[in-house]
Design an enzyme around this catalytic site. Structure first.
Site, PDB file in Angstrom:
ATOM      1  N   CYS A   1     -52.344  24.124  70.060  1.00  0.00           N
ATOM      2  CA  CYS A   1     -53.504  24.835  70.597  1.00  0.00           C
ATOM      3  C   CYS A   1     -53.235  25.349  72.009  1.00  0.00           C
ATOM      4  CB  CYS A   1     -54.733  23.927  70.601  1.00  0.00           C
ATOM      5  SG  CYS A   1     -55.262  23.407  68.963  1.00  0.00           S
ATOM      6  N   ARG A  42     -57.285  25.636  61.544  1.00  0.00           N
ATOM      7  CA  ARG A  42     -57.635  26.582  62.614  1.00  0.00           C
ATOM      8  C   ARG A  42     -57.965  27.899  61.913  1.00  0.00           C
ATOM      9  NH1 ARG A  42     -54.218  25.617  66.661  1.00  0.00           N
ATOM     10  NH2 ARG A  42     -53.223  23.795  65.775  1.00  0.00           N
TER      11      ARG A  42
END
Length: 224
Positions: free
Chosen positions: A59, A136
């Site tokens: 991330c 995600r």
């Protein structure tokens, strides 16, 4: 229903709650740039994307690259909005670390979703999960608030920021030209024309594939 690699059966696929062509559900929430509402972005393109957690390696690389490319999205009239289950102050601390480590400021909003209300409304997490660490997801939302494209990546694979930009470019290009983007299309390359529905035009086309596999500019010139 799908079966995952972990052997769990009867799990709803990520993104299954929404489909391309659906109106993106509105929501209001706290974010790193203040209170936000999805409908406030009406009239502009918006990319809404979730990330599994703050202070995680994949991330962090995504947000660093998105911060570097934020001007490219802005130049295309597209806003960015991120979301995770982490608290607002976790977001703040993470963005401070990114700034101090990479000398980059993340200025697009990161929404807090500790109760998973938004994530579940968008199909970002399975209804039975307690966190969003499994996927995600990315939603491309047009100025009318319609979902035009979406993608789901696992937690251990980062998104391609160039592909996000290419997808946005393709969506905007096909809208502007009423055309189709072929495989591997890049900005500046030719688009394809939608196939005709008039039988006389189909019979009159040259070649066995000329009626449905046509360059958009050529097809437009022939109609002029």
């Amino acid at each position: 229903m799908t079966r995952t690699d972990h052997g769990n059966e009867n799990r709803e696929a990520p993104c299954a709650g929404l489909r391309i062509g659906d109106v993106a559900p509105d929501f209001a929430a706290r974010s790193t740039t203040g209170d936000v509402r999805l409908s406030d972005h009406a009239g502009s393109w918006l990319i809404l994307f979730s990330h599994p957690a703050d202070f995680t390696p994949v991330c962090t690389t995504e947000f660093v690259e998105l911060a570097r490319q934020a001007g490219e999205f802005a130049a295309r009239g597209c806003n960015l909005m991120a979301l995770s289950v982490d608290s607002l102050f976790s977001h703040f601390a993470w963005l401070r670390l990114i700034r101090d480590r990479y000398d980059l400021e993340v200025r697009f909003p990161i929404v807090e979703d500790p109760t998973l209300v938004i994530g579940r409304a968008y199909g970002m997490v399975h209804p039975g999960d307690s966190d969003s660490a499994t996927v995600r997801t990315t939603f491309f939302i047009d100025p009318e608030g319609v979902i035009r494209a979406m993608s789901c990546y696992p937690a251990n694979v980062g998104r391609s920021i160039p592909e996000m930009l290419r997808t946005l470019d393709a969506l905007q290009a096909v809208d502007a030209a009423d055309a189709l983007a072929p495989a591997n299309w890049q900005p500046g390359e030719n688009l394809l024309a939608p196939p005709p529905t008039d039988l006389d035009e189909i019979y009159a086309a040259k070649g066995d594939a000329g009626w449905f596999l046509r360059d958009a500019k050529t097809a437009k010139g022939n109609r002029a």
